[in-house]
Scaffold this motif. Structure first.
Motif, PDB file in Angstrom:
ATOM      1  N   GLU A  66       0.923  -1.553  -0.055  1.00 38.87           N
ATOM      2  CA  GLU A  66       0.014   0.149  -0.143  1.00 38.87           C
ATOM      3  C   GLU A  66       1.173   1.433   0.014  1.00 38.87           C
ATOM      4  O   GLU A  66       0.503   1.989  -0.631  1.00 38.87           O
ATOM      5  CB  GLU A  66      -0.698   0.196   1.183  1.00 38.87           C
ATOM      6  N   ILE A  67       1.837   1.142   0.898  1.00 37.57           N
ATOM      7  CA  ILE A  67       2.678   2.289   0.720  1.00 37.57           C
ATOM      8  C   ILE A  67       3.434   2.634  -0.580  1.00 37.57           C
ATOM      9  O   ILE A  67       3.242   3.909  -1.228  1.00 37.57           O
ATOM     10  CB  ILE A  67       4.274   2.268   2.585  1.00 37.57           C
ATOM     11  N   ILE A  68       3.804   1.513  -1.301  1.00 38.91           N
ATOM     12  CA  ILE A  68       5.067   1.895  -2.501  1.00 38.91           C
ATOM     13  C   ILE A  68       3.491   2.350  -3.228  1.00 38.91           C
ATOM     14  O   ILE A  68       3.835   2.797  -3.774  1.00 38.91           O
ATOM     15  CB  ILE A  68       5.260   0.577  -2.613  1.00 38.91           C
ATOM     16  N   GLY A  69       2.318   1.694  -3.345  1.00 42.45           N
ATOM     17  CA  GLY A  69       1.134   1.847  -4.670  1.00 42.45           C
ATOM     18  C   GLY A  69       1.318   3.197  -4.706  1.00 42.45           C
ATOM     19  O   GLY A  69       1.149   4.411  -4.796  1.00 42.45           O
ATOM     20  N   LYS A  70       1.110   4.188  -2.972  1.00 39.69           N
ATOM     21  CA  LYS A  70       0.938   5.095  -2.813  1.00 39.69           C
ATOM     22  C   LYS A  70       1.893   6.341  -3.467  1.00 39.69           C
ATOM     23  O   LYS A  70       1.551   7.383  -3.660  1.00 39.69           O
ATOM     24  CB  LYS A  70       1.018   5.478  -1.127  1.00 39.69           C
ATOM     25  N   ILE A  71       3.045   6.139  -2.405  1.00 46.47           N
ATOM     26  CA  ILE A  71       4.438   6.625  -3.202  1.00 46.47           C
ATOM     27  C   ILE A  71       4.475   6.874  -5.075  1.00 46.47           C
ATOM     28  O   ILE A  71       4.360   7.927  -5.750  1.00 46.47           O
ATOM     29  CB  ILE A  71       5.589   6.236  -2.587  1.00 46.47           C
ATOM     30  N   GLY A  72       4.066   5.532  -4.915  1.00 46.65           N
ATOM     31  CA  GLY A  72       3.885   5.375  -6.749  1.00 46.65           C
ATOM     32  C   GLY A  72       2.792   6.587  -7.222  1.00 46.65           C
ATOM     33  O   GLY A  72       3.472   7.784  -8.325  1.00 46.65           O
ATOM     34  N   ALA A  73       1.831   7.112  -6.981  1.00 49.25           N
ATOM     35  CA  ALA A  73       0.761   7.496  -7.324  1.00 49.25           C
ATOM     36  C   ALA A  73       1.044   9.151  -6.515  1.00 49.25           C
ATOM     37  O   ALA A  73       0.868  10.047  -7.783  1.00 49.25           O
ATOM     38  CB  ALA A  73      -0.700   7.509  -6.407  1.00 49.25           C
ATOM     39  N   LEU A  74       1.160   9.418  -5.555  1.00 50.90           N
ATOM     40  CA  LEU A  74       1.837  11.001  -5.535  1.00 50.90           C
ATOM     41  C   LEU A  74       2.819  11.466  -6.662  1.00 50.90           C
ATOM     42  O   LEU A  74       3.487  12.404  -6.913  1.00 50.90           O
ATOM     43  CB  LEU A  74       3.269  10.777  -4.100  1.00 50.90           C
ATOM     44  N   MET A  75       4.497  10.394  -6.851  1.00 52.92           N
ATOM     45  CA  MET A  75       5.780  10.639  -8.006  1.00 52.92           C
ATOM     46  C   MET A  75       4.868  11.095  -8.897  1.00 52.92           C
ATOM     47  O   MET A  75       5.876  11.870  -9.995  1.00 52.92           O
ATOM     48  CB  MET A  75       6.780   9.735  -7.679  1.00 52.92           C
ATOM     49  N   THR A  76       3.732   9.850  -9.713  1.00 51.90           N
ATOM     50  CA  THR A  76       3.000  10.250 -10.562  1.00 51.90           C
ATOM     51  C   THR A  76       2.708  12.048 -10.980  1.00 51.90           C
ATOM     52  O   THR A  76       2.730  12.484 -11.831  1.00 51.90           O
ATOM     53  CB  THR A  76       1.884   9.120 -11.146  1.00 51.90           C
ATOM     54  N   VAL A  77       1.486  11.807 -10.078  1.00 53.86           N
ATOM     55  CA  VAL A  77       1.221  13.687  -9.731  1.00 53.86           C
ATOM     56  C   VAL A  77       1.925  14.439  -9.236  1.00 53.86           C
ATOM     57  O   VAL A  77       2.245  15.648 -10.610  1.00 53.86           O
ATOM     58  CB  VAL A  77       0.240  13.025  -8.477  1.00 53.86           C
ATOM     59  N   ALA A  78       3.716  14.053  -8.981  1.00 54.88           N
ATOM     60  CA  ALA A  78       4.473  15.131  -9.101  1.00 54.88           C
ATOM     61  C   ALA A  78       4.939  15.519 -10.139  1.00 54.88           C
ATOM     62  O   ALA A  78       5.404  16.631 -10.921  1.00 54.88           O
ATOM     63  CB  ALA A  78       5.765  14.674  -8.132  1.00 54.88           C
TER      64      ALA A  78
END
Length: 83
Positions: free
Chosen positions: A6-18
């Protein structure tokens, strides 16, 4: 789903948005420079509103186009057709 996943998924989503934000800012600067080349300085209020209106129209058209392409791709995937 584990907390690590879940953490890896959220970090990936945040990086994509960034990265999306960085790309949007780069496009914004480029479009502003183009606007200045075509219409002169963009320091006055009518020019600023003109820029905002033009960018909004382009964004709406692009969003509709991308949404239609996405929907078409989903339909093709569901029916088993290849593009």
């Amino acid at each position: 789903m584990s907390i690590k996943t879940e953490i890896i998924g959220k970090i990936g989503a945040l990086m994509t948005v960034a990265f999306g934000l960085v790309a949007a800012l780069a496009w914004n600067s480029s479009i502003q420079a183009l606007f200045r080349e075509v219409f002169g300085t963009a320091e006055n209020l009518p020019a600023m509103f003109g820029y905002a209106i033009i960018v909004t129209i382009i964004a709406v058209i692009a969003t509709i186009w991308i949404g239609r392409l996405s929907e078409l791709a989903k339909r093709e995937e569901e029916t088993g057709k290849s593009a």
